[in-house]
Design a protein around this motif. Sequence first.
Motif, PDB file in Angstrom:
ATOM      1  N   ASN A  63      -2.676   1.442  -8.234  1.00  0.00           N
ATOM      2  CA  ASN A  63      -1.709   2.195  -9.045  1.00  0.00           C
ATOM      3  C   ASN A  63      -0.429   2.524  -8.284  1.00  0.00           C
ATOM      4  O   ASN A  63      -0.032   3.676  -8.180  1.00  0.00           O
ATOM      5  CB  ASN A  63      -2.346   3.491  -9.569  1.00  0.00           C
ATOM      6  CG  ASN A  63      -3.538   3.219 -10.445  1.00  0.00           C
ATOM      7  OD1 ASN A  63      -3.493   2.354 -11.312  1.00  0.00           O
ATOM      8  ND2 ASN A  63      -4.618   3.942 -10.216  1.00  0.00           N
ATOM      9  N   LEU A  64       0.230   1.488  -7.753  1.00  0.00           N
ATOM     10  CA  LEU A  64       1.427   1.701  -6.943  1.00  0.00           C
ATOM     11  C   LEU A  64       2.701   1.673  -7.775  1.00  0.00           C
ATOM     12  O   LEU A  64       2.824   0.930  -8.737  1.00  0.00           O
ATOM     13  CB  LEU A  64       1.526   0.623  -5.862  1.00  0.00           C
ATOM     14  CG  LEU A  64       0.424   0.614  -4.816  1.00  0.00           C
ATOM     15  CD1 LEU A  64       0.615  -0.579  -3.882  1.00  0.00           C
ATOM     16  CD2 LEU A  64       0.374   1.903  -4.035  1.00  0.00           C
ATOM     17  N   PHE A  65       3.658   2.498  -7.361  1.00  0.00           N
ATOM     18  CA  PHE A  65       5.001   2.522  -7.922  1.00  0.00           C
ATOM     19  C   PHE A  65       5.959   2.311  -6.757  1.00  0.00           C
ATOM     20  O   PHE A  65       5.703   2.786  -5.649  1.00  0.00           O
ATOM     21  CB  PHE A  65       5.309   3.882  -8.564  1.00  0.00           C
ATOM     22  CG  PHE A  65       4.383   4.227  -9.698  1.00  0.00           C
ATOM     23  CD1 PHE A  65       4.640   3.771 -10.982  1.00  0.00           C
ATOM     24  CD2 PHE A  65       3.255   5.002  -9.469  1.00  0.00           C
ATOM     25  CE1 PHE A  65       3.783   4.083 -12.024  1.00  0.00           C
ATOM     26  CE2 PHE A  65       2.388   5.319 -10.504  1.00  0.00           C
ATOM     27  CZ  PHE A  65       2.661   4.860 -11.786  1.00  0.00           C
TER      28      PHE A  65
ATOM     29  N   ILE B 103       4.315   4.093  -3.493  1.00  0.00           N
ATOM     30  CA  ILE B 103       3.561   5.351  -3.549  1.00  0.00           C
ATOM     31  C   ILE B 103       2.545   5.229  -4.683  1.00  0.00           C
ATOM     32  O   ILE B 103       2.866   4.707  -5.756  1.00  0.00           O
ATOM     33  CB  ILE B 103       4.496   6.566  -3.738  1.00  0.00           C
ATOM     34  CG1 ILE B 103       3.714   7.873  -3.692  1.00  0.00           C
ATOM     35  CG2 ILE B 103       5.319   6.453  -4.987  1.00  0.00           C
ATOM     36  CD1 ILE B 103       4.581   9.117  -3.612  1.00  0.00           C
ATOM     37  N   CYS B 104       1.332   5.686  -4.420  1.00  0.00           N
ATOM     38  CA  CYS B 104       0.299   5.579  -5.452  1.00  0.00           C
ATOM     39  C   CYS B 104       0.413   6.736  -6.437  1.00  0.00           C
ATOM     40  O   CYS B 104       1.064   7.751  -6.169  1.00  0.00           O
ATOM     41  CB  CYS B 104      -1.099   5.541  -4.823  1.00  0.00           C
ATOM     42  SG  CYS B 104      -1.651   7.089  -4.107  1.00  0.00           S
TER      43      CYS B 104
ATOM     44  N   SER C 293       0.836  -1.200   0.000  1.00  0.00           N
ATOM     45  CA  SER C 293       0.000   0.000   0.000  1.00  0.00           C
ATOM     46  C   SER C 293       0.870   1.250   0.000  1.00  0.00           C
ATOM     47  O   SER C 293       2.041   1.211   0.373  1.00  0.00           O
ATOM     48  CB  SER C 293      -0.939   0.001   1.206  1.00  0.00           C
ATOM     49  OG  SER C 293      -0.213  -0.015   2.414  1.00  0.00           O
ATOM     50  N   CYS C 294       0.272   2.352  -0.405  1.00  0.00           N
ATOM     51  CA  CYS C 294       0.960   3.634  -0.490  1.00  0.00           C
ATOM     52  C   CYS C 294       1.442   4.060   0.903  1.00  0.00           C
ATOM     53  O   CYS C 294       0.697   3.976   1.882  1.00  0.00           O
ATOM     54  CB  CYS C 294       0.013   4.680  -1.073  1.00  0.00           C
ATOM     55  SG  CYS C 294       0.712   6.348  -1.147  1.00  0.00           S
ATOM     56  N   ALA C 295       2.675   4.528   0.978  1.00  0.00           N
ATOM     57  CA  ALA C 295       3.255   4.975   2.241  1.00  0.00           C
ATOM     58  C   ALA C 295       2.537   6.192   2.810  1.00  0.00           C
ATOM     59  O   ALA C 295       2.607   6.462   4.008  1.00  0.00           O
ATOM     60  CB  ALA C 295       4.736   5.290   2.049  1.00  0.00           C
ATOM     61  N   PHE C 296       1.803   6.929   1.965  1.00  0.00           N
ATOM     62  CA  PHE C 296       1.142   8.150   2.415  1.00  0.00           C
ATOM     63  C   PHE C 296      -0.344   7.954   2.710  1.00  0.00           C
ATOM     64  O   PHE C 296      -0.829   8.374   3.747  1.00  0.00           O
ATOM     65  CB  PHE C 296       1.327   9.267   1.378  1.00  0.00           C
ATOM     66  CG  PHE C 296       2.762   9.644   1.186  1.00  0.00           C
ATOM     67  CD1 PHE C 296       3.415  10.454   2.096  1.00  0.00           C
ATOM     68  CD2 PHE C 296       3.478   9.159   0.104  1.00  0.00           C
ATOM     69  CE1 PHE C 296       4.752  10.787   1.932  1.00  0.00           C
ATOM     70  CE2 PHE C 296       4.810   9.481  -0.080  1.00  0.00           C
ATOM     71  CZ  PHE C 296       5.457  10.299   0.842  1.00  0.00           C
TER      72      PHE C 296
END
Length: 80
Positions: free
Chosen positions: A60-62, A69-70, A51-54
Amino acid sequence: MKAAGYLVRVDELGRIVIPVKIRRMLDFDKGSCLEVFTEEQNLVIRKYASSCAFCQSEDNLFELKGKFICKSCLEEISGK
């Protein structure tokens, strides 16, 4: 959930082999990180979803330096 029709056995060390056709169908590549848990009387194995760190979104993760991060947060950070 669709039954695949495979019978697998647990070996003496407690391991099972996921048939190659199922691994390909679910995109379980060598080295994939999988989650294993139970739901009622079923064993569930699925690809680990980071999951996104934020914002903790799983879409849509990178990956950047070991963190995810999404797309939305990336655009917000970059000012787009």
